[in-house]
Design an enzyme around this catalytic site. Sequence first.
Site, PDB file in Angstrom:
ATOM      1  N   HIS A 197       3.014  19.154 -17.560  1.00  0.00           N
ATOM      2  CA  HIS A 197       2.520  19.251 -16.576  1.00  0.00           C
ATOM      3  C   HIS A 197       3.490  19.324 -15.418  1.00  0.00           C
ATOM      4  CE1 HIS A 197      -1.113  19.330 -13.345  1.00  0.00           C
ATOM      5  NE2 HIS A 197       0.473  18.598 -12.810  1.00  0.00           N
TER       6      HIS A 197
ATOM      7  N   ASP B 221      -9.581  14.463  -8.708  1.00  0.00           N
ATOM      8  CA  ASP B 221      -9.192  15.476  -8.826  1.00  0.00           C
ATOM      9  C   ASP B 221      -9.026  16.003  -7.851  1.00  0.00           C
ATOM     10  OD1 ASP B 221      -5.945  15.157  -9.205  1.00  0.00           O
ATOM     11  OD2 ASP B 221      -6.085  16.806  -9.880  1.00  0.00           O
TER      12      ASP B 221
ATOM     13  N   ARG C 108      -5.225  16.068   0.152  1.00  0.00           N
ATOM     14  CA  ARG C 108      -4.026  15.750  -0.006  1.00  0.00           C
ATOM     15  C   ARG C 108      -2.840  17.008   0.496  1.00  0.00           C
ATOM     16  NH1 ARG C 108      -2.067  14.109  -5.285  1.00  0.00           N
ATOM     17  NH2 ARG C 108      -0.087  14.230  -3.956  1.00  0.00           N
TER      18      ARG C 108
ATOM     19  N   SER D  63      -3.063  11.932  -9.780  1.00  0.00           N
ATOM     20  CA  SER D  63      -3.696  13.192  -9.854  1.00  0.00           C
ATOM     21  C   SER D  63      -3.283  13.428 -11.438  1.00  0.00           C
ATOM     22  CB  SER D  63      -2.967  13.848  -8.778  1.00  0.00           C
ATOM     23  OG  SER D  63      -3.087  15.050  -8.828  1.00  0.00           O
TER      24      SER D  63
ATOM     25  N   LYS E  39      -5.841  13.742 -14.909  1.00  0.00           N
ATOM     26  CA  LYS E  39      -6.113  15.270 -15.546  1.00  0.00           C
ATOM     27  C   LYS E  39      -6.048  14.849 -16.360  1.00  0.00           C
ATOM     28  CE  LYS E  39      -3.803  18.223 -12.660  1.00  0.00           C
ATOM     29  NZ  LYS E  39      -4.125  17.415 -11.212  1.00  0.00           N
TER      30      LYS E  39
HETATM   31  N1  URA Z   1       0.972  18.155  -9.533  1.00  0.00           N
HETATM   32  C1  URA Z   1      -0.876  17.569  -9.161  1.00  0.00           C
HETATM   33  O1  URA Z   1      -0.972  17.572 -10.003  1.00  0.00           O
HETATM   34  N2  URA Z   1      -0.949  16.377  -8.186  1.00  0.00           N
HETATM   35  C2  URA Z   1       0.332  16.453  -8.219  1.00  0.00           C
HETATM   36  O2  URA Z   1      -0.393  14.788  -6.821  1.00  0.00           O
HETATM   37  C3  URA Z   1       1.212  16.306  -7.768  1.00  0.00           C
HETATM   38  C4  URA Z   1       1.897  17.562  -8.563  1.00  0.00           C
END
Ligand code: URA
Length: 437
Positions: free
Chosen positions: A85, A164, A171, A186, A190
């Site tokens: 990620h 999320d 956000r 966040s 995930k």
């Molecule tokens: N990627 C994400 O999944 N969440 C964030 O808050 C920033 C980048």
Amino acid sequence: VSRLDIIELIERKRDGGTLTPDELRQVVAAYTAGSVPDYQMAALLMAVFLRGFDNDELVPWTEAMLHSGDVLDLGRVAAPKVDKHSTGGVGDKVSIPLAPLVAACGVAVPMMSGRGLGHTGGTLDKLESIPGFRTRLEPAEFTRIVERHGLVLAGQSETLVPADRMLYALRDATGTVPSVPLIASSIMSKKLAEDLDGLVLDVKVGAGAFMPDEASARHLAETMVDLGAGHGTPVQALLTDMDQPLGQSVGNANEMAESLDVLAGEGPADVVEVTFRLGTEMLLVAGVAGDRDEARRLLADARDSGRAMEKLTDVIAAQGGDPRVAADRSLLPHAPHHHEVTASRAGYVAACDAHDVGVAAVRLGAGRSRKEDDVDPSVGIDVLAKRGDEVESGTPLARVAYRDPDRLAAALPLLERAWRLAEEAPDPVPLVLGRVG
Ligand code: URA
């Protein structure tokens, strides 16, 4: 949580106090259930943005997000399960070529991505430029696709980390993105819902990152590595440059096309390099490569043999998309108009500000300014001159694909200031700045 309680929690966080684990769990659950409205959650997010969370708050908040829906059970997937990620960048399409490359090396990649956030692009929006492609999968379908193909490319849904999905959109529209606890929770909510054996993070640093300086990026990386460790999930983070956009394309359909280029053995050198560096870490975490040289060889073979492209094509079809895009980019949406931004004088490109380019792309319609907005997959920017390039007066710096002339007019001032030209060539900046893990 009654109305009164949530107000008291907002006020306490606003004034620098701390919230108890139980209060944090209740707030996340109540928001996900719809009993805390967006405006109160937005106020709480702003209070967290300004005041932060201490570790005793971050851990239960992240847990509550993770358990806001179903947690995957991928026990029937025999292969090691590893994901990657990014903390968010401009032109950062790396997940799209990376996931099938790694999956083609025998690692299962159950990838749950996000949408565009602030001035940064989102993997889900890019994937949805493929006609028909569905990113909202229920757990049973998510699991079935990863069991079958060793790869799935999806997003949060009603049942997968819904907290999320909701907080992320809120956000994006309330100026509460660049916060270490909010980004870390966040991402990790995930990723921990994916039942992983290991995780690789690409923590972006620079003008186009949410953490512009290396120290704060490192702090974000350490926070996420610690959250992973608390769950027994090994996490390796690379800090990578996001001062200028990555690759050439910034948008959605154009980034999808560039991702396909990488799998076809082409694509800009920086995108290829970041993809291979992260892929190497994933193969090492998964234990399918013994060292970096072997990992790179495996990745190159997955690409050069066409196996990675085939893997992506199969998963596009499995998720309802038109698999012919792999061979025919003209099936991706194209904007009706183009405009060139050119150099006003000769010199070397000393900087191409990724933040300005990202905001320009959002203004064109590649991202959202309200949470219910749709993105226009066809619009975007091709960055034609990057740091170190020598240009003449009139050399094209960017090619803008647009639909609405008013939106182009809103984007142009940012593009006209994004490039800084200098007499001397700038010193090269490494793509990978460090590692945490
Ligand atoms: N990627 C994400 O999944 N969440 C964030 O808050 C920033 C980048």
